[in-house]
Design an enzyme around this catalytic site. Structure first.
Site, PDB file in Angstrom:
ATOM      1  N   LYS A   1       0.854  -1.201   0.000  1.00 44.55           N
ATOM      2  CA  LYS A   1       0.000   0.000   0.000  1.00 44.55           C
ATOM      3  C   LYS A   1       0.882   1.241   0.000  1.00 44.55           C
ATOM      4  O   LYS A   1       1.912   1.271   0.677  1.00 44.55           O
ATOM      5  CB  LYS A   1      -0.885  -0.025   1.250  1.00 44.55           C
ATOM      6  CG  LYS A   1      -1.925   1.091   1.315  1.00 44.55           C
ATOM      7  CD  LYS A   1      -2.787   0.946   2.564  1.00 44.55           C
ATOM      8  CE  LYS A   1      -3.876   1.994   2.632  1.00 44.55           C
ATOM      9  NZ  LYS A   1      -4.721   1.849   3.846  1.00 44.55           N
TER      10      LYS A   1
ATOM     11  N   SER B   1      -9.660   1.821   2.930  1.00 44.81           N
ATOM     12  CA  SER B   1      -8.797   2.575   2.042  1.00 44.81           C
ATOM     13  C   SER B   1      -7.752   1.725   1.311  1.00 44.81           C
ATOM     14  O   SER B   1      -7.179   2.180   0.329  1.00 44.81           O
ATOM     15  CB  SER B   1      -8.065   3.667   2.826  1.00 44.81           C
ATOM     16  OG  SER B   1      -7.199   3.088   3.785  1.00 44.81           O
TER      17      SER B   1
ATOM     18  N   SER C   1      -9.797  -0.455   7.178  1.00 50.49           N
ATOM     19  CA  SER C   1      -9.203  -0.291   5.845  1.00 50.49           C
ATOM     20  C   SER C   1      -8.475  -1.507   5.282  1.00 50.49           C
ATOM     21  O   SER C   1      -8.097  -1.499   4.108  1.00 50.49           O
ATOM     22  CB  SER C   1      -8.243   0.901   5.836  1.00 50.49           C
ATOM     23  OG  SER C   1      -8.976   2.094   5.772  1.00 50.49           O
TER      24      SER C   1
END
Lengths: 486, 95
Positions: free
Chosen positions: A79, A154, A178
């Site tokens: 990420k 996210s 997330s």
């Protein structure tokens, strides 16, 4: 079956036996990326050359019969809020668009020491603020199961890349769900460890008392293998715990006989999707049939968790994002004097959701009663969990109240945007671990996720229950028919 | 209304955020909405509850005060929007 479709533990076996090389696996991953990435947009940065170089050096080690770690040579996606030395780390924000980290996050150091191969950085909501990955300043990520739907967020890029077989493993971060929520919406496995289990050093902070890094994988065994690599104390993170790290693969026992499972009444609410509810209840029924003891429990402060989270996360974000001033790194807007530079830089560098949370957080900080109240209710939410874990080994709930919604559907309503997080935020407030695993599909073919929660540092219980369910079902083996047809 | 446009302007100043007129109006409305929602917490009596700022029973962490390795200045400055003689350069501070 193609190499990129395999799990990390399957690839590990093939590499160990000398049947495939890391270079072949890495190439197959990039072939897949070239084929489908235009439709999915999982990545913001790809590092193909570095990845192939790294893969060849792992192969060289194997040829020379050097000792290698269990996940050596396996391609992983990261990420884009975790720092890799020399690689762009943008948080999907304009303010960090050109930021190349001068150092490695601790998780990255650990992955490097274990010879994993970095293939790229994945898209996310800007600074991890959101539940759909639509808040990225750069691109919209599409759900591999329905290209018109969001992948969740996210960590939407990391979940989508695993669901579409563009990577073998991925890391995400979880502040209010997330990791778990996008894993649920993309039909993959996402684990949020206990707060303090994994070092946050080099993870760009969003809300420091809630953030935690964790694996997003194709199955539960891969999750355990990756936990073995990333867990542990780090003197550079004062909130990381000096608590022994077990071999998580030892908890992969397909047996839930006598395990006490609590089903919190408050997690089956009005407004939740009927198909989600049914899938989760069927899963609980199956675990009961396999010998688990199921009991209804109560977490009475659940309905206050979202408001509490909303205040705490914004307040911490407003301080964590005070770093971005255009001085030392990142975007700077041209201005005549220093104060104007701060204001212009932040105006042009931050997106709408980030500004909204900074505004709310700054307001809450200057009205201290709000913040204090939220911290007190946080105690009540945590005590609810403490109480049920006196009699239950774990809790089972839906991960998200609905399957993936359409892109653009909820963008204009800030409160509705929080709704997907209602079942995931309590775990962050209490600091407890949680996993989301696939437990079925809607009639339209969208994945449904099941959440398992346990007390602090009881990842082993979570992995055991998750593994038992997975071994007795097989939802995790389904893959979307993207791309060839759409 | 729990919050006025004037509050929003004040908060924006504290947060060093320049906002357009349109943004000011939008945030006034949205922050008002959110603050009304979080008022829900006042249903709970928390007078005797201790606040949680942190979930772990951690105490201050101390380490020996010795010189460690720092990042190289050159490498750090590679990210600087403007630099001069080994320092970050910013616009003038006093008009």
């Amino acid at each position: 079956m193609k190499l990129n479709e395999l799990t990390a533990h399957e690839i590990r076996e093939l590499i160990r036996k000398g049947e495939v090389s890391s270079e072949e696996v890495t190439k197959s991953v990039f072939e897949r990326i070239e084929k489908v990435e235009k439709k999915i947009n999982s990545f913001v940065t790809l590092t193909k050359e570095e990845a192939l170089r790294e893969a060849r050096s792992v192969d060289e080690k194997i040829r020379k019969k050097k000792k290698i770690s269990p996940l050596a040579g396996v391609p992983i996606a990261i990420k884009d809020n975790m720092c890799i030395d020399g690689v762009l780390t943008t948080c999907s924000s304009k303010i960090l668009e050109n930021f190349r980290s001068p150092y490695d996050a601790t998780v990255i150091k650990r992955l490097k020491a274990n010879d994993l191969v970095f293939i790229g950085k994945t898209n996310m909501d800007e600074f991890a603020m959101g539940s759909s990955t639509e808040n990225s300043a750069f691109e919209i990520t599409h759900n591999p199961w329905d290209l018109e739907a969001i992948p969740g967020g996210s960590s939407g890029g990391s979940a989508a890349t695993i669901a579409s077989d563009e990577a073998i493993l991925a890391l995400g971060s979880d502040t209010g769900g997330s990791i778990r929520q996008p894993a649920s919406l993309c039909g993959v496995v996402g684990l949020k460890p206990t707060y303090g289990r994994v070092s946050r050093y080099g993870l760009i902070a969003f809300a420091s008392s809630l953030d935690q890094i964790g694996p997003i994988t194709k199955d539960v065994r891969d999750s355990a293998l990756l936990m073995n690599v990333i867990s542990g104390y780090d003197e550079r993170d004062s909130t990381s715990c000096n608590y022994p790290v077990p071999d998580y693969t030892e908890s992969l026992i397909s047996d839930v006989k006598g395990v006490k499972i609590g089903v919190p009444k408050e997690y089956f609410v009005k407004g939740m999707d009927e198909e989600v509810e049914k899938s989760v209840k069927d899963a609980i029924g199956l675990l009961e049939k396999l010998g688990a003891k199921v009991e209804e429990v109560f977490l009475p402060h659940t309905e206050y968790a979202l408001a509490t989270y909303c205040l705490i996360v914004s307040t911490e974000a407003s301080t964590d994002l005070a770093y971005y001033d255009g001085v030392g790194y990142g975007y700077r807007a041209q201005s005549r004097n220093l104060d104007e530079m701060y204001q212009n830089t932040r105006e042009k560098g931050f997106g709408d959701e980030v500004k909204r949370r900074i505004m709310l957080g700054t307001y809450v900080f200057s009205h201290y009663d709000y913040y204090l109240k939220a911290q007190k209710v946080r105690t009540l939410v945590k005590e609810d969990f403490d109480k049920v874990f006196e009699k239950c080994d774990c809790l089972i709930t839906p991960t998200s109240p609905t399957p993936a919604f359409k892109i653009g559907e909820k963008m204009d309503d800030p409160l509705r945007m929080y709704f997907p997080d209602i079942f995931t935020v309590p775990a962050n407030l209490a600091g407890i671990p949680g996993i989301s695993i696939p437990c079925g599909f809607t009639k339209k073919g969208l994945p449904v996720g099941l959440q398992i929660l346990a007390k602090p540092f009881a990842e082993e219980t979570i992995l055991r229950v998750a593994y038992s369910y997975e071994q007795n079902t097989g939802w995790h083996r389904r893959r979307p028919a993207i791309c060839d047809s759409q | 209304m729990k919050i006025s446009k004037k509050d929003v302007e004040y908060v924006a100043k504290l947060a060093k955020l320049k906002l357009s007129e349109k943004e000011k109006e939008k945030f006034t409305k949205q922050l008002d909405q959110i603050l009304k929602y979080v008022d829900k917490l006042n249903e709970l009596d928390t007078e005797k509850v201790k606040p949680t700022s942190h979930v772990l029973p951690l105490k201050n962490v101390f380490r020996e005060d010795k010189v460690g390795k720092s990042l190289e200045v050159e490498k750090v400055l590679e990210n600087a929007p403007e630099k001069a003689r080994g320092f970050f350069k910013v616009p003038k501070i006093i008009d």
